[in-house]
Motif scaffolding. Structure first.
Motif, PDB file in Angstrom:
ATOM      1  N   LYS A 292       0.829  -1.208   0.000  1.00  0.00           N
ATOM      2  CA  LYS A 292       0.000   0.000   0.000  1.00  0.00           C
ATOM      3  C   LYS A 292       0.870   1.269   0.000  1.00  0.00           C
ATOM      4  CE  LYS A 292      -4.241  -1.684   0.156  1.00  0.00           C
ATOM      5  NZ  LYS A 292      -5.097  -1.449   1.314  1.00  0.00           N
ATOM      6  N   GLU A 293       2.113   1.129   0.433  1.00  0.00           N
ATOM      7  CA  GLU A 293       3.051   2.258   0.374  1.00  0.00           C
ATOM      8  C   GLU A 293       3.228   2.718  -1.071  1.00  0.00           C
ATOM      9  OE1 GLU A 293       7.831   2.933   1.089  1.00  0.00           O
ATOM     10  OE2 GLU A 293       6.783   1.458   2.325  1.00  0.00           O
ATOM     11  N   ILE A 294       3.250   1.755  -1.997  1.00  0.00           N
ATOM     12  CA  ILE A 294       3.378   2.083  -3.421  1.00  0.00           C
ATOM     13  C   ILE A 294       2.165   2.871  -3.890  1.00  0.00           C
ATOM     14  CG2 ILE A 294       3.507   1.091  -5.738  1.00  0.00           C
ATOM     15  CD1 ILE A 294       4.957  -1.333  -4.405  1.00  0.00           C
ATOM     16  N   THR A 295       0.984   2.409  -3.496  1.00  0.00           N
ATOM     17  CA  THR A 295      -0.245   3.103  -3.887  1.00  0.00           C
ATOM     18  C   THR A 295      -0.287   4.514  -3.330  1.00  0.00           C
ATOM     19  OG1 THR A 295      -1.387   0.959  -3.873  1.00  0.00           O
ATOM     20  CG2 THR A 295      -2.758   2.937  -3.903  1.00  0.00           C
ATOM     21  N   GLU A 296       0.125   4.670  -2.072  1.00  0.00           N
ATOM     22  CA  GLU A 296       0.112   5.999  -1.454  1.00  0.00           C
ATOM     23  C   GLU A 296       1.066   6.950  -2.177  1.00  0.00           C
ATOM     24  OE1 GLU A 296      -1.849   7.220   1.077  1.00  0.00           O
ATOM     25  OE2 GLU A 296      -2.925   5.339   0.696  1.00  0.00           O
ATOM     26  N   LEU A 297       2.271   6.472  -2.498  1.00  0.00           N
ATOM     27  CA  LEU A 297       3.226   7.310  -3.220  1.00  0.00           C
ATOM     28  C   LEU A 297       2.715   7.640  -4.624  1.00  0.00           C
ATOM     29  CD1 LEU A 297       6.666   5.756  -2.225  1.00  0.00           C
ATOM     30  CD2 LEU A 297       5.867   8.056  -1.696  1.00  0.00           C
ATOM     31  N   TRP A 298       2.097   6.655  -5.259  1.00  0.00           N
ATOM     32  CA  TRP A 298       1.533   6.892  -6.595  1.00  0.00           C
ATOM     33  C   TRP A 298       0.477   7.994  -6.532  1.00  0.00           C
ATOM     34  CZ3 TRP A 298      -3.486   6.075  -8.503  1.00  0.00           C
ATOM     35  CH2 TRP A 298      -3.614   6.105  -9.901  1.00  0.00           C
ATOM     36  N   ASN A 299      -0.386   7.943  -5.528  1.00  0.00           N
ATOM     37  CA  ASN A 299      -1.412   8.970  -5.371  1.00  0.00           C
ATOM     38  C   ASN A 299      -0.801  10.345  -5.116  1.00  0.00           C
ATOM     39  OD1 ASN A 299      -4.112   7.890  -5.688  1.00  0.00           O
ATOM     40  ND2 ASN A 299      -3.663   6.579  -3.931  1.00  0.00           N
ATOM     41  N   MET A 300       0.295  10.393  -4.373  1.00  0.00           N
ATOM     42  CA  MET A 300       0.969  11.659  -4.099  1.00  0.00           C
ATOM     43  C   MET A 300       1.596  12.261  -5.358  1.00  0.00           C
ATOM     44  SD  MET A 300       2.923  10.774  -0.520  1.00  0.00           S
ATOM     45  CE  MET A 300       3.940  12.254  -0.645  1.00  0.00           C
ATOM     46  N   LYS A 301       2.076  11.402  -6.265  1.00  0.00           N
ATOM     47  CA  LYS A 301       2.895  11.864  -7.386  1.00  0.00           C
ATOM     48  C   LYS A 301       2.193  11.868  -8.728  1.00  0.00           C
ATOM     49  CE  LYS A 301       7.374  10.318  -5.556  1.00  0.00           C
ATOM     50  NZ  LYS A 301       8.618   9.614  -5.944  1.00  0.00           N
ATOM     51  N   LYS A 302       1.118  11.109  -8.883  1.00  0.00           N
ATOM     52  CA  LYS A 302       0.579  10.819 -10.203  1.00  0.00           C
ATOM     53  C   LYS A 302       0.153  12.060 -10.979  1.00  0.00           C
ATOM     54  CE  LYS A 302      -4.097   9.767  -8.439  1.00  0.00           C
ATOM     55  NZ  LYS A 302      -4.825  10.903  -9.047  1.00  0.00           N
ATOM     56  N   ASP A 303      -0.414  13.066 -10.299  1.00  0.00           N
ATOM     57  CA  ASP A 303      -0.875  14.259 -11.010  1.00  0.00           C
ATOM     58  C   ASP A 303       0.286  15.174 -11.370  1.00  0.00           C
ATOM     59  OD1 ASP A 303      -3.575  13.488 -10.905  1.00  0.00           O
ATOM     60  OD2 ASP A 303      -3.745  14.242  -8.852  1.00  0.00           O
ATOM     61  N   ARG A 304       1.216  15.316 -10.440  1.00  0.00           N
ATOM     62  CA  ARG A 304       2.352  16.209 -10.704  1.00  0.00           C
ATOM     63  C   ARG A 304       3.270  15.641 -11.771  1.00  0.00           C
ATOM     64  NH1 ARG A 304       7.331  16.812  -8.082  1.00  0.00           N
ATOM     65  NH2 ARG A 304       6.664  15.409  -6.420  1.00  0.00           N
ATOM     66  N   LYS A 308       1.356   7.607 -16.323  1.00  0.00           N
ATOM     67  CA  LYS A 308       0.458   6.969 -17.273  1.00  0.00           C
ATOM     68  C   LYS A 308       0.222   5.503 -16.917  1.00  0.00           C
ATOM     69  CE  LYS A 308       1.658  10.008 -21.129  1.00  0.00           C
ATOM     70  NZ  LYS A 308       2.467  10.938 -20.321  1.00  0.00           N
ATOM     71  N   PHE A 309       0.634   5.095 -15.735  1.00  0.00           N
ATOM     72  CA  PHE A 309       0.472   3.709 -15.287  1.00  0.00           C
ATOM     73  C   PHE A 309      -0.256   3.687 -13.947  1.00  0.00           C
ATOM     74  CE2 PHE A 309       4.331   5.257 -13.321  1.00  0.00           C
ATOM     75  CZ  PHE A 309       4.247   4.780 -12.030  1.00  0.00           C
ATOM     76  N   LYS A 310      -0.714   2.510 -13.582  1.00  0.00           N
ATOM     77  CA  LYS A 310      -1.330   2.305 -12.276  1.00  0.00           C
ATOM     78  C   LYS A 310      -0.640   1.148 -11.565  1.00  0.00           C
ATOM     79  CE  LYS A 310      -6.039   3.906 -13.280  1.00  0.00           C
ATOM     80  NZ  LYS A 310      -7.487   3.534 -13.303  1.00  0.00           N
ATOM     81  N   PRO A 311      -0.507   1.236 -10.245  1.00  0.00           N
ATOM     82  CA  PRO A 311      -0.035   0.071  -9.500  1.00  0.00           C
ATOM     83  C   PRO A 311      -1.196  -0.880  -9.231  1.00  0.00           C
ATOM     84  CG  PRO A 311      -0.347   1.917  -8.012  1.00  0.00           C
ATOM     85  CD  PRO A 311      -0.684   2.420  -9.392  1.00  0.00           C
ATOM     86  N   TYR A 312      -0.885  -2.151  -9.120  1.00  0.00           N
ATOM     87  CA  TYR A 312      -1.899  -3.161  -8.809  1.00  0.00           C
ATOM     88  C   TYR A 312      -1.384  -4.002  -7.659  1.00  0.00           C
ATOM     89  CZ  TYR A 312      -5.231  -7.003  -9.409  1.00  0.00           C
ATOM     90  OH  TYR A 312      -6.209  -7.953  -9.201  1.00  0.00           O
ATOM     91  N   ILE A 313      -2.161  -4.074  -6.605  1.00  0.00           N
ATOM     92  CA  ILE A 313      -1.772  -4.851  -5.424  1.00  0.00           C
ATOM     93  C   ILE A 313      -2.435  -6.217  -5.513  1.00  0.00           C
ATOM     94  CG2 ILE A 313      -1.649  -4.881  -2.911  1.00  0.00           C
ATOM     95  CD1 ILE A 313      -0.174  -2.539  -4.395  1.00  0.00           C
ATOM     96  N   TRP A 314      -1.620  -7.225  -5.747  1.00  0.00           N
ATOM     97  CA  TRP A 314      -2.066  -8.595  -5.978  1.00  0.00           C
ATOM     98  C   TRP A 314      -2.087  -9.361  -4.659  1.00  0.00           C
ATOM     99  CZ3 TRP A 314       0.790 -11.548 -10.492  1.00  0.00           C
ATOM    100  CH2 TRP A 314      -0.118 -12.346 -11.190  1.00  0.00           C
ATOM    101  N   GLN A 315      -2.605 -10.586  -4.680  1.00  0.00           N
ATOM    102  CA  GLN A 315      -2.466 -11.525  -3.578  1.00  0.00           C
ATOM    103  C   GLN A 315      -2.022 -12.861  -4.147  1.00  0.00           C
ATOM    104  OE1 GLN A 315      -5.344 -11.705  -0.312  1.00  0.00           O
ATOM    105  NE2 GLN A 315      -6.391  -9.932  -1.175  1.00  0.00           N
ATOM    106  N   VAL A 316      -1.190 -13.570  -3.388  1.00  0.00           N
ATOM    107  CA  VAL A 316      -0.677 -14.850  -3.846  1.00  0.00           C
ATOM    108  C   VAL A 316      -1.848 -15.823  -4.054  1.00  0.00           C
ATOM    109  CG1 VAL A 316       0.764 -16.829  -3.263  1.00  0.00           C
ATOM    110  CG2 VAL A 316       1.553 -14.507  -2.747  1.00  0.00           C
ATOM    111  N   GLY A 317      -1.839 -16.482  -5.200  1.00  0.00           N
ATOM    112  CA  GLY A 317      -2.926 -17.388  -5.564  1.00  0.00           C
ATOM    113  C   GLY A 317      -4.003 -16.713  -6.386  1.00  0.00           C
ATOM    114  N   GLY A 318      -3.908 -15.394  -6.530  1.00  0.00           N
ATOM    115  CA  GLY A 318      -4.914 -14.638  -7.262  1.00  0.00           C
ATOM    116  C   GLY A 318      -4.648 -14.605  -8.754  1.00  0.00           C
ATOM    117  N   LYS A 319      -5.725 -14.403  -9.519  1.00  0.00           N
ATOM    118  CA  LYS A 319      -5.656 -14.322 -10.978  1.00  0.00           C
ATOM    119  C   LYS A 319      -5.704 -12.863 -11.416  1.00  0.00           C
ATOM    120  CE  LYS A 319      -9.353 -15.223 -13.422  1.00  0.00           C
ATOM    121  NZ  LYS A 319     -10.475 -15.927 -14.081  1.00  0.00           N
ATOM    122  N   TYR A 320      -4.933 -12.551 -12.451  1.00  0.00           N
ATOM    123  CA  TYR A 320      -4.974 -11.228 -13.065  1.00  0.00           C
ATOM    124  C   TYR A 320      -5.145 -11.410 -14.562  1.00  0.00           C
ATOM    125  CZ  TYR A 320      -3.643  -6.507 -14.490  1.00  0.00           C
ATOM    126  OH  TYR A 320      -3.635  -5.244 -15.040  1.00  0.00           O
TER     127      TYR A 320
END
Length: 353
Positions: A292-304, A308-320
């Motif tokens: 979630k640290e990645i998501t928080e930093l992305w939110n802080m920086k994305k507009d400035r 053009k990308f988004k982070p995705y927080i996965w879980q082990v065993g999950g499908k993407y």
């Protein structure tokens, strides 16, 4: 009825491990990938299963081993890469934190086992044995020293393919391209007793590569255990990268082994990716980090910075699934119970619940 007299350590192990049994094996086998997409599952550490619309199945970096299992004498093995890096003496407390979500010995239909580099939490003898025995047509793809290890384990040479940066291998409808790796921990990995001071470093291209998996539904960049490098921008210039995976983690004092949150974002930006997915932070108790640290930093920086990308927080065993899931930012397992009240519930009276 079961009886405690019949329970042994061996019966407990066989009835409990892997903890997910064949649940995920069955899910992957049943998945029908829609045209214009690809599906992948996180298997722990940097291990993924990639499946294309043409039913091509590639297994990358699946590790089915364990970390520390005993305190031993409390000392680091002499010549371990972390000792080379830091000069430490005390044992590294790297306990495996993640359960086994797939049964390697029930693996079917794998077309290629692909490994990024020489470290044992990526290059696994159990996975190699299972793929070799269950999938006789599967290819074993990796850099030279990975292939050398497979050969020592008994994998037939005709099944192996050595790759260096720039090489491509066609696996049915997926093209696997090897690219330069930036894993400086691999460079200080040496044979027992070998002294590295005063010597030229190893040739990275012989021990580690990154991969670009090109599918009809999009491309996946797998960075293995690479650290951040300016060369990510070169790869981003030269290749289409839709989804990138990076080895994220919180480095202990005096150690640089994982990409931190700031450089996960830099990696995605440099690669011109649409989605960045952190992996590896799940597996070692001493390198765990909060994605979630990645998501928080992305939110802080994305507009400035006009990300053009988004982070995705996965879980082990999950499908993407890409591009279906490209605008999602977090995975959650199916919660079930869609069919509540499909039949009359059985309670003493209606207001009981």
């Amino acid at each position: 009825m079961a009886n405690i007299k019949d329970v042994t350590k061996e019966s407990w192990i066989l009835s409990t491990f892997p903890e997910w049994g064949t649940w995920l094996n069955e899910e992957i086998e049943r998945e029908e990938v829609k045209p214009g997409t690809f599906a992948m599952w996180w298997l722990g550490c940097t291990g993924i299963w990639l499946k294309s619309e043409g039913n091509t199945n590639i297994l990358c970096d699946l590790w089915c081993g364990s970390g520390k299992r005993t305190h031993g004498d409390g000392k680091m093995r002499m010549g371990h890469q972390m000792q080379h890096m830091s000069g430490c003496l005390n044992v590294q407390p790297n306990l495996r934190a993640q359960p086994f979500v797939i049964d390697p010995f029930e693996i079917k239909n794998v077309d290629a086992l692909v490994v990024t580099h020489i470290h044992s939490d990526h290059l696994d003898i159990n996975t190699a044995a299972a793929v070799n025995n269950n999938c006789p047509e599967a290819k074993f793809i990796g850099p030279q020293e990975v292939v050398n290890t497979w050969l020592e384990w008994g994998v037939p040479e005709e099944k192996t393919i050595v790759v260096h940066p720039g090489d491509t291998v066609k696996v049915k409808d997926i093209e696997v391209e090897a690219l330069e790796a930036f894993d400086r921990t691999a460079l200080v990995t040496a044979k027992d007793g070998e002294v590295l001071k005063g010597k030229m470093p190893q040739d990275m291209d012989e021990i580690a590569v990154n991969y670009l998996f090109k599918t009809t539904g999009g491309n996946v960049y797998h960075a293995g255990d690479s650290h951040y490098s300016n060369m990510f921008a070169k790869h981003g210039n030269e290749h289409q990268v839709d989804v990138c995976l990076g080895a994220f983690g919180e480095n202990p004092r005096g150690i640089t082994d994982k990409i931190t949150s700031v450089d996960i974002l830099r990696m995605a930006e440099s690669l011109n990716a649409e989605v960045v997915i952190p992996v590896h932070y799940d597996i070692w108790t001493n390198f765990q980090a909060d994605p979630k640290e990645i998501t928080e930093l992305w939110n802080m920086k994305k507009d400035r910075l006009q990300y053009k990308f988004k982070p995705y927080i996965w879980q082990v065993g999950g499908k993407y699934v890409y591009p279906t899931d490209k605008d999602k930012m977090e995975f959650n397992f199916y919660r079930g119970f869609d069919d509540v009240f499909a039949i009359d519930n059985d309670i003493p009276f209606p207001s009981f619940l």
